[in-house]
Enzyme design. Structure first.
Site, mmCIF file in Angstrom:
data_model
loop_
_atom_site.group_PDB
_atom_site.id
_atom_site.type_symbol
_atom_site.label_atom_id
_atom_site.label_comp_id
_atom_site.label_asym_id
_atom_site.label_seq_id
_atom_site.Cartn_x
_atom_site.Cartn_y
_atom_site.Cartn_z
ATOM 1 N N LYS A 81 0.879 -1.168 0.000
ATOM 2 C CA LYS A 81 0.000 0.000 0.000
ATOM 3 C C LYS A 81 0.916 1.217 0.000
ATOM 4 C CE LYS A 81 -4.540 0.869 0.717
ATOM 5 N NZ LYS A 81 -5.742 0.147 0.357
ATOM 6 N N GLY A 180 -24.260 3.148 4.622
ATOM 7 C CA GLY A 180 -23.510 3.698 3.486
ATOM 8 C C GLY A 180 -24.005 3.088 2.194
ATOM 9 N N GLY A 182 -23.227 3.888 -0.988
ATOM 10 C CA GLY A 182 -22.407 4.361 -2.111
ATOM 11 C C GLY A 182 -22.285 3.270 -3.154
ATOM 12 N N VAL A 184 -20.590 0.413 -3.377
ATOM 13 C CA VAL A 184 -20.758 -0.987 -2.958
ATOM 14 C C VAL A 184 -22.112 -1.180 -2.269
ATOM 15 C CG1 VAL A 184 -19.799 -2.862 -1.575
ATOM 16 C CG2 VAL A 184 -18.264 -1.229 -2.666
HETATM 17 P P1 NAD Z 1 -18.420 5.200 -1.624
HETATM 18 O O1 NAD Z 1 -17.659 6.430 -1.274
HETATM 19 O O2 NAD Z 1 -18.974 5.038 -2.981
HETATM 20 O O3 NAD Z 1 -19.631 5.012 -0.586
HETATM 21 C C1 NAD Z 1 -19.517 5.241 0.792
HETATM 22 C C2 NAD Z 1 -20.849 5.830 1.225
HETATM 23 O O4 NAD Z 1 -20.847 5.917 2.662
HETATM 24 C C3 NAD Z 1 -21.095 7.239 0.684
HETATM 25 O O5 NAD Z 1 -22.370 7.299 0.072
HETATM 26 C C4 NAD Z 1 -21.006 8.120 1.943
HETATM 27 O O6 NAD Z 1 -21.858 9.249 1.862
HETATM 28 C C5 NAD Z 1 -21.457 7.157 3.010
HETATM 29 N N1 NAD Z 1 -21.043 7.475 4.384
HETATM 30 C C6 NAD Z 1 -19.892 8.042 4.806
HETATM 31 N N2 NAD Z 1 -19.896 8.149 6.157
HETATM 32 C C7 NAD Z 1 -21.075 7.613 6.576
HETATM 33 C C8 NAD Z 1 -21.646 7.412 7.848
HETATM 34 N N3 NAD Z 1 -21.029 7.770 8.984
HETATM 35 N N4 NAD Z 1 -22.874 6.823 7.916
HETATM 36 C C9 NAD Z 1 -23.525 6.468 6.783
HETATM 37 N N5 NAD Z 1 -23.029 6.639 5.553
HETATM 38 C C10 NAD Z 1 -21.799 7.201 5.448
HETATM 39 O O7 NAD Z 1 -17.432 3.988 -1.228
HETATM 40 P P2 NAD Z 1 -17.527 2.498 -1.729
HETATM 41 O O8 NAD Z 1 -16.651 2.313 -2.892
HETATM 42 O O9 NAD Z 1 -18.960 2.093 -1.792
HETATM 43 O O10 NAD Z 1 -16.822 1.730 -0.519
HETATM 44 C C11 NAD Z 1 -17.488 1.540 0.708
HETATM 45 C C12 NAD Z 1 -16.526 0.935 1.714
HETATM 46 O O11 NAD Z 1 -16.058 -0.320 1.235
HETATM 47 C C13 NAD Z 1 -15.271 1.769 1.986
HETATM 48 O O12 NAD Z 1 -14.893 1.589 3.337
HETATM 49 C C14 NAD Z 1 -14.229 1.139 1.104
HETATM 50 O O13 NAD Z 1 -12.925 1.321 1.597
HETATM 51 C C15 NAD Z 1 -14.632 -0.317 1.172
HETATM 52 N N6 NAD Z 1 -14.218 -1.090 0.002
HETATM 53 C C16 NAD Z 1 -14.637 -0.714 -1.237
HETATM 54 C C17 NAD Z 1 -14.257 -1.456 -2.341
HETATM 55 C C18 NAD Z 1 -14.706 -1.084 -3.731
HETATM 56 O O14 NAD Z 1 -14.539 -1.903 -4.640
HETATM 57 N N7 NAD Z 1 -15.275 0.075 -3.942
HETATM 58 C C19 NAD Z 1 -13.438 -2.599 -2.174
HETATM 59 C C20 NAD Z 1 -13.056 -2.972 -0.885
HETATM 60 C C21 NAD Z 1 -13.457 -2.200 0.195
#
Ligand code: NAD
Length: 366
Positions: A81, A180, A182, A184
């Site tokens: 990382k 959340g 977003g 995922v």
């Molecule tokens: P994203 O930014 O698209 O979505 C995250 C969502 O969480 C956003 O809509 C944000 O507004 C919301 N959020 C933030 N703080 C919050 C809170 N306190 N309460 C409720 N909602 C809140 O991110 P993502 O790509 O969907 O990833 C989500 C999580 O999964 C992250 O922790 C990321 O590190 C992890 N992750 C993602 C992937 C991937 O492929 N995208 C892979 C492995 C891990």
């Protein structure tokens, strides 16, 4: 604070590279934790760290986590990382190209991708200087948003946990809380909705939560209430540390299975707290490996079906870990760590692992 060698010896890192470019002011740290199973792959995070110590701590902890994630997913990858210490406002193509030259100088020992504050176009700038960059746009052979593959893996892990609890992997009729919505979280909502589960959702971005509620008939609650919703499964899909001293005692769900990285505020202590409360915790790095699986497939020549088939195996891996935890009394977090450690040890002793696929480095160098 402990010295650098003390820290890397304790956590088992192979190499930590400090990068400085005087023209752009780039200050980056690349952490290579373990390359036994393959080149170290992991995203680059850009953050305005308040101190160098904080940046070092982050890169060491995150790169070590990537070794466990890749090993549990059965990928021929090691853990790495990187962090760039900068204000997100200061991003520039020049900065990323300077960073790309440092990544290139490692000759493929470290392969990078996006993490917090790094976009696909930033990664494209890195890619101009090195082949060892993934998560790039289609122009550079990228595979686009990994969110749906990650969500599919989380869904598989969740089903494995439900099966271990109820004897069937069906989510029909279950109540699931998604924190959340977003990239995922939204896709996960779709998958569980299609299987007949009902949803409770929360997002600090109210319009995102409202959109999901409308599409899947979900109930929206406040972000600070979602963890105590009366549900069967709690799926943290926002930020890290959502399982902590305050939230664990308030949980009503019997299963926690979500995508967010580093859900446990303190790895061992909070894993034990969950176990003592009778909550089945699916280790985050085991069930959120879909994104890494996707990037790995991008390196060896992207094939969506193969990526999804590999993400589906998260069901079996999760079942194995939960079974081991039940049999031994170890927390699920420790059982997962043991599986990862065994695989790395097997790789170190030269045994060929049946789960391992084509080497990504050979593809990149060919
Ligand atoms: P994203 O930014 O698209 O979505 C995250 C969502 O969480 C956003 O809509 C944000 O507004 C919301 N959020 C933030 N703080 C919050 C809170 N306190 N309460 C409720 N909602 C809140 O991110 P993502 O790509 O969907 O990833 C989500 C999580 O999964 C992250 O922790 C990321 O590190 C992890 N992750 C993602 C992937 C991937 O492929 N995208 C892979 C492995 C891990």
């Amino acid at each position: 604070m402990a010295g650098m060698f003390e820290q890397i010896c304790e956590m088992g890192h192979e190499q930590v590279v400090h990068c400085h470019d005087s023209e752009t002011g780039l200050r980056a740290i690349i952490g290579i934790h373990d390359t036994t199973l393959g080149p170290a792959l992991g995203g680059t995070r850009l953050w305005a760290y308040s101190s160098e110590e904080e940046a070092v701590r982050d890169v060491l902890r995150l790169s070590r986590g990537m070794t466990f994630k890749a090993a549990c997913a059965g990928l021929p990858l090691g853990g790495g990382k990187a962090v760039i210490i900068a204000d997100p406002q200061m991003k520039s193509e020049k900065l990323f190209r300077a960073y790309g030259r440092f990544v290139n100088s490692l000759g493929g020992r470290y392969i990078t991708a996006e993490d917090v504050n790094i976009s696909v176009s930033d990664m494209d700038a890195v890619r101009k200087e090195t082949r060892y960059a993934t998560g790039v746009s289609a122009e550079y052979g990228g595979s686009g948003n990994p969110g749906p593959v990650t969500a599919f893996g989380v869904y598989q892990g969740m089903k494995a946990a439900v099966q271990s609890h109820t004897g069937t992997d069906s989510l029909k009729g279950l109540k699931i809380a998604v924190q959340g919505t977003g990239s995922v979280g939204e896709r996960l909502c779709q998958l569980v909705h299609e299987e007949g589960a009902s949803l409770v959702v929360a997002d600090v971005n109210e319009s995102r939560a409202a959109q999901v509620a409308q599409r899947f008939g979900a109930l929206v609650v406040a972000p600070d209430e979602i963890h105590r919703a009366e549900v069967d499964v709690f799926a943290p899909c926002a930020l890290g540390a959502s399982l902590n001293d305050k939230t664990i005692p308030e949980l009503k769900a019997k299963i926690v299975a979500g995508a967010a990285n580093n859900q446990l505020a303190e790895e061992d202590r909070h894993a034990k707290m969950l176990a003592e409360k009778g909550v089945l915790y699916c280790p985050d790095y085991v069930i959120n490996a879909g994104g890494l699986i996707n990037v790995y497939n991008e390196i060896i020549g992207y094939d969506r079906d193969r990526a999804m088939a590999q993400a589906k195996k998260i069901f079996t891996t999760t079942s194995q870990i939960l079974k081991k935890s039940l049999e031994t009394g170890l927390t699920t977090q420790q059982a997962a760590m043991d599986l990862a450690t065994e695989r790395v040890a097997a790789g170190r002793s030269g045994r060929v692992l049946s789960t391992l696929d084509k080497s990504p480095l050979a593809t990149l160098k060919s």
